[in-house]
Design an enzyme around this catalytic site. Structure first.
Site, PDB file in Angstrom:
ATOM      1  N   ARG A   1      -3.414  -0.701   5.363  1.00  0.00           N
ATOM      2  CA  ARG A   1      -3.987  -1.729   4.489  1.00  0.00           C
ATOM      3  C   ARG A   1      -3.062  -2.915   4.244  1.00  0.00           C
ATOM      4  O   ARG A   1      -3.463  -4.070   4.425  1.00  0.00           O
ATOM      5  CB  ARG A   1      -4.395  -1.103   3.154  1.00  0.00           C
ATOM      6  CG  ARG A   1      -5.549  -0.122   3.276  1.00  0.00           C
ATOM      7  CD  ARG A   1      -5.755   0.670   1.988  1.00  0.00           C
ATOM      8  NE  ARG A   1      -4.654   1.619   1.773  1.00  0.00           N
ATOM      9  CZ  ARG A   1      -4.528   2.374   0.694  1.00  0.00           C
ATOM     10  NH1 ARG A   1      -5.410   2.268  -0.282  1.00  0.00           N
ATOM     11  NH2 ARG A   1      -3.527   3.224   0.589  1.00  0.00           N
TER      12      ARG A   1
ATOM     13  N   ASP B   1     -10.646 -25.984 -12.031  1.00  0.00           N
ATOM     14  CA  ASP B   1      -9.736 -25.382 -13.004  1.00  0.00           C
ATOM     15  C   ASP B   1      -8.445 -24.917 -12.339  1.00  0.00           C
ATOM     16  O   ASP B   1      -7.353 -25.068 -12.901  1.00  0.00           O
ATOM     17  CB  ASP B   1     -10.413 -24.207 -13.722  1.00  0.00           C
ATOM     18  CG  ASP B   1     -11.456 -24.668 -14.734  1.00  0.00           C
ATOM     19  OD1 ASP B   1     -11.449 -25.865 -15.110  1.00  0.00           O
ATOM     20  OD2 ASP B   1     -12.289 -23.832 -15.137  1.00  0.00           O
TER      21      ASP B   1
ATOM     22  N   CYS C   1       0.862  -1.182   0.000  1.00  0.00           N
ATOM     23  CA  CYS C   1       0.000   0.000   0.000  1.00  0.00           C
ATOM     24  C   CYS C   1       0.897   1.231   0.000  1.00  0.00           C
ATOM     25  O   CYS C   1       2.059   1.150  -0.401  1.00  0.00           O
ATOM     26  CB  CYS C   1      -0.996  -0.016   1.155  1.00  0.00           C
ATOM     27  SG  CYS C   1      -0.286   0.205   2.805  1.00  0.00           S
TER      28      CYS C   1
END
Length: 197
Positions: free
Chosen positions: A14, A122, A8
């Site tokens: 964050r 997948d 960040c």
């Protein structure tokens, strides 16, 4: 062992929250998570608000209290298998510093958006094709997610790929930032467990 880097601006709100949450949630998978800031303060602690949110989300309070910010350097980006930026500006700076890591670098919310339509089967198949090494398996899963760029519609508002910066703002902004970050980390965890378990 595999490695994640979170990024960040200041490396105090964050990215350390993302780092601590990922390290806590993925501890059983043998992950090493680091964080850094693009314009970081030097050796700054997480604000008390960010520490409180980390604790409420299950992070060891001592780990949150021990965090000290650091600046992002080009050398930080050579080894991570995945790089999660908290905003598009951070991802742009990552790619400018290390263009070869473009396919491994995402905003965390972009990663979640791109991975939303990729099945666990997948992801597991892509990882199996890469062999038994955890790092190779994570990189294969990341490449599959990156391959959906341009195929998955972008958000109506590009800022929806960002996590709002709460630094110096209200408690409600810290809560909003966490509400944007945590669902994206839920998807990150799903992708990594599908690739590794």
């Amino acid at each position: 062992m595999f490695e994640i880097l979170t990024v960040c601006t200041g490396n105090i709100c964050r990215s350390p929250l993302a780092q601590l949450l990922l390290a806590t949630r993925l501890a059983d998978l043998g992950v090493h998570v680091r964080s850094a800031g693009t314009h970081g303060m030097h050796q700054a602690a997480m604000p008390v608000e960010a520490q409180a949110i980390a604790k409420a989300l299950g992070v060891d309070p001592d780990a949150a209290a021990a965090h000290r910010s650091r600046m992002l350097a080009e050398a930080d980006m050579t080894t991570p298998d995945l790089i999660f930026a908290m905003a598009r500006d951070h991802r742009r700076e990552i790619v400018e510093l290390a263009p070869s890591r473009m396919r491994a670098a995402f905003t965390v919310r972009e990663f979640a958006r791109l991975a939303a339509d990729i099945s666990d089967d997948d992801l597991h198949r892509a990882a199996d094709a890469a062999g038994a090494d955890a790092s190779a398996r994570v990189r294969a899963a990341a490449a599959l997610v990156a391959s959906h760029r341009g195929l998955t519609p972008p958000p109506a508002d590009p800022s929806e790929d960002d996590v709002v910066d709460p630094y110096g703002r209200s408690w409600e902004t810290y809560e909003q930032s966490a509400l944007e970050l945590v669902p994206a980390l839920d998807v990150v965890e799903r992708v990594l467990r599908a690739a590794l378990v």
